[in-house]
Design a protein around this motif. Structure first.
Motif, PDB file in Angstrom:
ATOM      1  N   TYR A   1       1.016  -1.412  -0.053  1.00  0.00           N
ATOM      2  CA  TYR A   1      -0.113   0.048   0.034  1.00  0.00           C
ATOM      3  C   TYR A   1       0.792   1.247   0.001  1.00  0.00           C
ATOM      4  N   ALA A   2       0.696   2.299  -0.808  1.00  0.00           N
ATOM      5  CA  ALA A   2       1.341   3.455  -0.809  1.00  0.00           C
ATOM      6  C   ALA A   2       0.390   4.562  -1.323  1.00  0.00           C
ATOM      7  N   GLU A   3       0.766   5.782  -0.836  1.00  0.00           N
ATOM      8  CA  GLU A   3       0.105   6.797  -0.933  1.00  0.00           C
ATOM      9  C   GLU A   3       0.994   8.064  -1.531  1.00  0.00           C
ATOM     10  N   ASP A   4       0.191   9.185  -2.056  1.00  0.00           N
ATOM     11  CA  ASP A   4       0.796  10.291  -2.714  1.00  0.00           C
ATOM     12  C   ASP A   4       2.172   9.852  -3.365  1.00  0.00           C
ATOM     13  N   GLU A   5       3.097  10.605  -3.521  1.00  0.00           N
ATOM     14  CA  GLU A   5       4.294  10.464  -4.205  1.00  0.00           C
ATOM     15  C   GLU A   5       5.049   9.198  -4.130  1.00  0.00           C
ATOM     16  N   MET A   6       4.521   8.392  -3.061  1.00  0.00           N
ATOM     17  CA  MET A   6       5.240   7.015  -2.685  1.00  0.00           C
ATOM     18  C   MET A   6       4.601   5.948  -3.509  1.00  0.00           C
ATOM     19  N   ILE A   7       3.360   6.339  -4.305  1.00  0.00           N
ATOM     20  CA  ILE A   7       2.879   5.321  -5.151  1.00  0.00           C
ATOM     21  C   ILE A   7       3.872   4.757  -6.134  1.00  0.00           C
ATOM     22  N   GLY A   8       4.995   5.610  -6.466  1.00  0.00           N
ATOM     23  CA  GLY A   8       5.949   5.175  -7.350  1.00  0.00           C
ATOM     24  C   GLY A   8       6.302   4.120  -6.917  1.00  0.00           C
ATOM     25  N   VAL A   9       6.456   3.554  -5.835  1.00  0.00           N
ATOM     26  CA  VAL A   9       7.057   2.311  -5.018  1.00  0.00           C
ATOM     27  C   VAL A   9       6.246   1.193  -5.759  1.00  0.00           C
ATOM     28  N   VAL A  10       4.879   1.379  -5.787  1.00  0.00           N
ATOM     29  CA  VAL A  10       3.906   0.355  -5.819  1.00  0.00           C
ATOM     30  C   VAL A  10       4.284  -0.070  -7.403  1.00  0.00           C
ATOM     31  N   ALA A  11       4.567   0.907  -8.324  1.00  0.00           N
ATOM     32  CA  ALA A  11       4.739   0.509  -9.777  1.00  0.00           C
ATOM     33  C   ALA A  11       6.049  -0.349  -9.911  1.00  0.00           C
ATOM     34  N   GLN A  12       7.047   0.013  -9.370  1.00  0.00           N
ATOM     35  CA  GLN A  12       8.200  -0.798  -9.180  1.00  0.00           C
ATOM     36  C   GLN A  12       8.071  -2.107  -8.537  1.00  0.00           C
ATOM     37  N   ALA A  13       7.347  -2.112  -7.507  1.00  0.00           N
ATOM     38  CA  ALA A  13       7.215  -3.431  -6.876  1.00  0.00           C
ATOM     39  C   ALA A  13       6.366  -4.347  -7.706  1.00  0.00           C
ATOM     40  N   MET A  14       5.296  -3.814  -8.208  1.00  0.00           N
ATOM     41  CA  MET A  14       4.455  -4.747  -8.908  1.00  0.00           C
ATOM     42  C   MET A  14       4.634  -4.877 -10.252  1.00  0.00           C
TER      43      MET A  14
END
Length: 179
Positions: free
Chosen positions: A42-55
């Motif tokens: 789960y990520a929010e705001d600018e840290m959503i970029g971690v979701v893109a990388q991780a998934m």
């Protein structure tokens, strides 16, 4: 840019101080994967970029699902949470849902400015601070700009990723069996 790079390097160097805890977090993730549990992110705001990388990136974790409110967590799972704010109500709701089901929670957040409310980070099995309290670069007007939440969060992700992959290989995890 030189000020930003110098300050950023200092933040990234602090990750080395968390090596033992990062390995503990990787162990939780690896245990979830090996035991047929799920790893949620789960990520929010600018840290959503971690979701893109991780998934979706070339360096993605196996058995990873998007953790949102309403996700069906259980005690074999690990939830990864990335938020620039440790007082986020949305993150708190997801974390409390996972905790209620007995899942382990690994969080990464900045040092939020004082606000009212309950910190989701207080419910984490392990929590890592980005060390970011305000911008890294002072402006002539006295403001501070340059808050690299995503860059630091991605460094934590990669530290976790490398350790998890090493643990899975040591346990001869069958990567081909992952859908």
């Amino acid at each position: 840019m030189k000020i930003f790079q110098t300050q950023l390097q200092g933040l990234l160097n602090q990750i080395d101080n968390n090596e033992a805890e990062l390995e503990d977090a990787a162990r939780l993730v690896a245990q979830s994967i090996i035991s047929d549990g799920d790893v949620w992110i789960y990520a929010e705001d600018e840290m959503i970029g971690v979701v893109a990388q991780a998934m979706h990136g070339s360096d993605s974790l196996p058995n990873l699902s998007l953790g949102e409110q309403g996700a069906l967590f259980d005690s074999m799972d690990t939830l990864l949470v990335f938020s620039p704010h440790k007082l986020s109500k949305d993150a708190l709701n997801v974390v409390l849902s996972a905790k209620e089901e007995g899942a382990n929670i690994v969080g990464v957040s900045s040092e939020s400015t004082p606000h009212e409310g309950e910190a989701w980070t207080d419910h984490c099995t392990l929590h890592f601070s980005t060390g970011i309290k305000n911008g890294l670069v002072p402006t002539e007007s006295g403001n501070r700009i340059g808050m690299p939440h995503l860059i630091v969060a991605l460094h934590y992700y990669y530290g976790l990723y490398f350790s998890v992959m090493e643990m899975l290989e040591e346990n001869e995890f069958d990567f081909d069996a992952v859908d």
